[in-house]
Design an enzyme around this catalytic site. Structure first.
Site, mmCIF file in Angstrom:
data_model
loop_
_atom_site.group_PDB
_atom_site.id
_atom_site.type_symbol
_atom_site.label_atom_id
_atom_site.label_comp_id
_atom_site.label_asym_id
_atom_site.label_seq_id
_atom_site.Cartn_x
_atom_site.Cartn_y
_atom_site.Cartn_z
ATOM 1 N N THR A 149 7.156 17.807 -25.917
ATOM 2 C CA THR A 149 8.388 17.180 -26.394
ATOM 3 C C THR A 149 9.172 18.120 -27.306
ATOM 4 O OG1 THR A 149 9.177 15.400 -27.814
ATOM 5 C CG2 THR A 149 6.946 16.142 -28.228
ATOM 6 N N ASP A 150 10.471 17.862 -27.402
ATOM 7 C CA ASP A 150 11.288 18.631 -28.367
ATOM 8 C C ASP A 150 10.989 18.203 -29.803
ATOM 9 O OD1 ASP A 150 12.498 16.103 -28.285
ATOM 10 O OD2 ASP A 150 14.525 16.873 -27.952
ATOM 11 N N GLU A 151 10.294 17.062 -29.982
ATOM 12 C CA GLU A 151 10.050 16.567 -31.347
ATOM 13 C C GLU A 151 9.123 17.489 -32.135
ATOM 14 O OE1 GLU A 151 9.370 12.416 -31.806
ATOM 15 O OE2 GLU A 151 10.898 11.900 -30.338
ATOM 16 N N TYR A 180 3.242 11.097 -34.091
ATOM 17 C CA TYR A 180 3.369 11.431 -32.662
ATOM 18 C C TYR A 180 3.673 12.921 -32.479
ATOM 19 C CZ TYR A 180 5.773 12.171 -28.212
ATOM 20 O OH TYR A 180 6.177 12.701 -27.005
ATOM 21 N N SER A 181 4.724 13.410 -33.157
ATOM 22 C CA SER A 181 5.122 14.796 -32.902
ATOM 23 C C SER A 181 4.070 15.773 -33.413
ATOM 24 C CB SER A 181 6.506 15.097 -33.483
ATOM 25 O OG SER A 181 6.570 14.811 -34.853
ATOM 26 N N LYS A 210 1.467 16.012 -30.731
ATOM 27 C CA LYS A 210 1.932 16.809 -29.581
ATOM 28 C C LYS A 210 1.984 18.298 -29.954
ATOM 29 C CE LYS A 210 3.181 15.539 -26.044
ATOM 30 N NZ LYS A 210 2.444 15.267 -24.765
HETATM 31 P P1 NAD Z 1 4.246 6.797 -21.144
HETATM 32 O O1 NAD Z 1 3.796 6.244 -22.436
HETATM 33 O O2 NAD Z 1 5.223 6.043 -20.316
HETATM 34 O O3 NAD Z 1 2.992 7.073 -20.199
HETATM 35 C C1 NAD Z 1 1.794 7.648 -20.669
HETATM 36 C C2 NAD Z 1 0.732 7.502 -19.581
HETATM 37 O O4 NAD Z 1 -0.474 8.135 -20.057
HETATM 38 C C3 NAD Z 1 0.381 6.041 -19.265
HETATM 39 O O5 NAD Z 1 0.304 5.857 -17.864
HETATM 40 C C4 NAD Z 1 -0.977 5.856 -19.929
HETATM 41 O O6 NAD Z 1 -1.782 4.880 -19.276
HETATM 42 C C5 NAD Z 1 -1.573 7.250 -19.824
HETATM 43 N N1 NAD Z 1 -2.600 7.517 -20.841
HETATM 44 C C6 NAD Z 1 -2.489 7.291 -22.176
HETATM 45 N N2 NAD Z 1 -3.647 7.635 -22.789
HETATM 46 C C7 NAD Z 1 -4.486 8.101 -21.822
HETATM 47 C C8 NAD Z 1 -5.817 8.616 -21.821
HETATM 48 N N3 NAD Z 1 -6.507 8.719 -22.951
HETATM 49 N N4 NAD Z 1 -6.355 9.015 -20.642
HETATM 50 C C9 NAD Z 1 -5.651 8.906 -19.490
HETATM 51 N N5 NAD Z 1 -4.399 8.411 -19.426
HETATM 52 C C10 NAD Z 1 -3.828 8.011 -20.579
HETATM 53 O O7 NAD Z 1 4.786 8.261 -21.484
HETATM 54 P P2 NAD Z 1 6.021 9.058 -20.847
HETATM 55 O O8 NAD Z 1 7.240 8.668 -21.558
HETATM 56 O O9 NAD Z 1 5.935 9.013 -19.378
HETATM 57 O O10 NAD Z 1 5.644 10.539 -21.355
HETATM 58 C C11 NAD Z 1 4.787 11.357 -20.572
HETATM 59 C C12 NAD Z 1 4.563 12.671 -21.309
HETATM 60 O O11 NAD Z 1 5.811 13.313 -21.522
HETATM 61 C C13 NAD Z 1 3.934 12.496 -22.680
HETATM 62 O O12 NAD Z 1 3.010 13.559 -22.855
HETATM 63 C C14 NAD Z 1 5.089 12.629 -23.647
HETATM 64 O O13 NAD Z 1 4.660 13.151 -24.877
HETATM 65 C C15 NAD Z 1 5.981 13.594 -22.903
HETATM 66 N N6 NAD Z 1 7.426 13.480 -23.172
HETATM 67 C C16 NAD Z 1 8.044 12.254 -23.091
HETATM 68 C C17 NAD Z 1 9.427 12.173 -23.277
HETATM 69 C C18 NAD Z 1 10.159 10.850 -23.175
HETATM 70 O O14 NAD Z 1 11.350 10.801 -23.508
HETATM 71 N N7 NAD Z 1 9.534 9.769 -22.717
HETATM 72 C C19 NAD Z 1 10.155 13.341 -23.558
HETATM 73 C C20 NAD Z 1 9.468 14.563 -23.650
HETATM 74 C C21 NAD Z 1 8.109 14.615 -23.433
HETATM 75 O O1 DAU Z 2 12.643 13.611 -27.893
HETATM 76 C C1 DAU Z 2 11.644 13.321 -26.972
HETATM 77 C C2 DAU Z 2 10.925 12.050 -27.374
HETATM 78 O O2 DAU Z 2 11.836 10.971 -27.104
HETATM 79 C C3 DAU Z 2 9.621 11.835 -26.629
HETATM 80 O O3 DAU Z 2 8.727 12.871 -26.953
HETATM 81 C C4 DAU Z 2 9.012 10.472 -26.980
HETATM 82 O O4 DAU Z 2 7.842 10.258 -26.202
HETATM 83 C C5 DAU Z 2 10.033 9.392 -26.666
HETATM 84 O O5 DAU Z 2 9.540 8.127 -27.052
HETATM 85 C C6 DAU Z 2 11.355 9.680 -27.389
HETATM 86 O O6 DAU Z 2 11.198 9.505 -28.828
HETATM 87 P P1 DAU Z 2 12.331 8.788 -29.709
HETATM 88 O O7 DAU Z 2 11.726 8.311 -30.956
HETATM 89 O O8 DAU Z 2 13.542 9.650 -29.811
HETATM 90 O O9 DAU Z 2 12.686 7.569 -28.711
HETATM 91 P P2 DAU Z 2 12.962 6.008 -28.995
HETATM 92 O O10 DAU Z 2 13.446 5.438 -27.702
HETATM 93 O O11 DAU Z 2 11.822 5.352 -29.666
HETATM 94 O O12 DAU Z 2 14.180 6.034 -30.024
HETATM 95 C C7 DAU Z 2 15.395 6.691 -29.695
HETATM 96 C C8 DAU Z 2 16.312 6.569 -30.897
HETATM 97 O O13 DAU Z 2 16.697 5.193 -31.043
HETATM 98 C C9 DAU Z 2 15.667 6.952 -32.214
HETATM 99 O O14 DAU Z 2 16.631 7.585 -33.038
HETATM 100 C C10 DAU Z 2 15.247 5.627 -32.836
HETATM 101 C C11 DAU Z 2 16.322 4.676 -32.326
HETATM 102 N N1 DAU Z 2 15.891 3.275 -32.106
HETATM 103 C C12 DAU Z 2 14.794 3.060 -31.331
HETATM 104 C C13 DAU Z 2 14.359 1.772 -31.078
HETATM 105 C C14 DAU Z 2 13.126 1.520 -30.240
HETATM 106 C C15 DAU Z 2 16.633 2.222 -32.630
HETATM 107 O O15 DAU Z 2 17.655 2.422 -33.313
HETATM 108 N N2 DAU Z 2 16.205 0.945 -32.365
HETATM 109 C C16 DAU Z 2 15.091 0.670 -31.633
HETATM 110 O O16 DAU Z 2 14.746 -0.526 -31.458
#
Ligand code: NAD
Ligand code: DAU
Length: 354
Positions: free
Chosen positions: A134-136, A159-160, A163
């Protein structure tokens, strides 16, 4: 047939990647997923039933199970997405994040290294361990500048930090043992099948249910949004053509404040699924207490992956968000199953459990 292990393939991004690879590659996919609350096999759609997809219900912290999978399937590489992914959950309960994101990545690295060390030289060279990050990990930006591959790590949430720890472990396994690794650091994804704890699907679901739209702080935090299928295409490119040992930053070039995102979503809903005549979704906007340690701004310079691998996002924010809102309106069954918890029965109903 070449085989790739995908961890977390029942999650939001992992399922998008599997849907892509089933249609746009020859990979045989071994999908290793523990099916936490975020894992949903229904998100795989038809790809989940393809003979090139094998689902393995395992925890990445389970070393004997991983060793058995390597021995059985002889993978050519791994794309590692399994993680606890939600920042708010990490604030309330960081333990699972350390366990899966740090210990799980370590366990997977060690199982991969043991398997990889036993391969012949050509197979060792060709093997890839790709960590999806992640960029975080880079922390928070002020009003200007963007993250790139040279930005120093400065994670600020549990979280970050977890990661970032995983990224450091992956790099250490490359420098110390020579494991051919890749890391991608991506910005915020959105699109179909995202669990409705994240900003965009939460806002769509709450709006349709007439519930408040909770805006943390002033709503002026900025995220750089990328449509999930564009991320999946970037992951395929990096996995197949990226240079081992390298990091690639991925982002959509779509910086938006949270208020801009929420206003766009409610505008689309006003047009596509209007409330009754004199009520608008805007009335539901509610300012709530800020997230502790809330990072102010993220933005990615994706120049390296564009120059080296020719990747470009296909969706603008306007096109991607319109598709996303339409998808949630058209797929109320998927949303209802997630909201009721019924999606957790998918394994029993649709897959032979291993
Ligand atoms: P998600 O939470 O939707 O999915 C995570 C998956 O991992 C689920 O299917 C869960 O069952 C599985 N999992 C969790 N713990 C596990 C374990 N111990 N063993 C096996 N499987 C397990 O997440 P996502 O949003 O699809 O993100 C996927 C990856 O991309 C993550 O590594 C996250 O950090 C990264 N990422 C996400 C975003 C975003 O915006 N969602 C952005 C950048 C990077
Ligand atoms: O930047 C990449 C990351 O983006 C990933 O690594 C994470 O897995 C993914 O969850 C996401 O993290 P964020 O914290 O940025 O995403 P989230 O959707 O939780 O929140 C986006 C923005 O919205 C953040 O500034 C918090 C705000 N927010 C979020 C929720 C859930 C609100 O204002 N209200 C809300 O109810």
């Amino acid at each position: 047939m070449p085989t790739v292990f995908i961890t977390g393939g029942a999650g939001f991004i992992g399922s998008a990647l599997i849907r892509l690879l089933i249609t746009a590659s020859d990979w045989r996919i071994v999908n290793i997923d523990k099916l936490t609350y975020a894992g949903n096999l229904a998100s795989l759609a038809a790809a989940g039933r393809d003979p090139r997809h094998v689902f393995c219900h395992h925890d990445i912290c389970d070393r004997p199970a991983l060793d058995a999978l390597f021995a059985e399937h002889h993978p050519d590489g791994i794309i590692h997405l399994a993680a606890e992914s939600h920042v708010d959950r990490s604030i309330h309960g960081p333990g699972d994040f350390v366990q899966t994101n740090v210990v799980g990545t370590y366990t997977l690295l060690e199982a991969a290294r043991a398997y990889w060390s036993g391969l012949d030289a050509a197979a060792r060279n060709a093997f890839r361990f790709h960590h999806v990050s992640t960029d975080e990990v880079f922390g928070s930006l002020g009003p200007c500048g963007r993250f790139d591959e040279t930005t120093a790590y400065d994670p600020r949430s549990p979280y970050s930090a977890s990661k970032a720890a995983a990224d450091h472990l992956v790099r250490a396994w490359q420098h110390t043992y020579g494991l051919p690794t890749l890391i991608t650091n991506c910005s915020n994804n959105y699109g179909p099948y995202q669990f409705p704890e994240k900003l965009i699907p939460l806002m769509i679901g709450n709006a349709l249910a007439g519930k408040p739209l909770p805006i943390y702080g002033q709503g002026d935090n900025v995220r750089d949004w990328l449509y999930v299928d564009d991320h999946a295409r970037a992951l395929q490119l990096v996995f197949e053509r990226g240079r081992p040992g390298e990091t690639y930053c991925i982002g959509g070039g779509n910086e938006k404040t949270n208020l801009q995102v929420i206003d766009t979503v409610r505008d689309l809903l006003d047009r596509q699924s209007p409330r009754d005549a004199d009520r608008r979704y805007a009335e539901l906007k509610t300012f709530v207490a800020d997230r502790p340690g809330h990072d102010q701004r993220y933005a990615i310079d994706a120049g390296k992956i564009q120059r080296e691998l020719g990747w470009r996002p296909l969706e603008t924010f306007a096109s991607g968000i319109a598709k996303t809102v339409a998808w949630y309106l058209d797929n109320s069954d998927w949303v209802a199953q997630v909201q009721s918890g019924a999606y957790r029965n998918w394994l029993e109903r649709n897959y032979a459990q291993r």
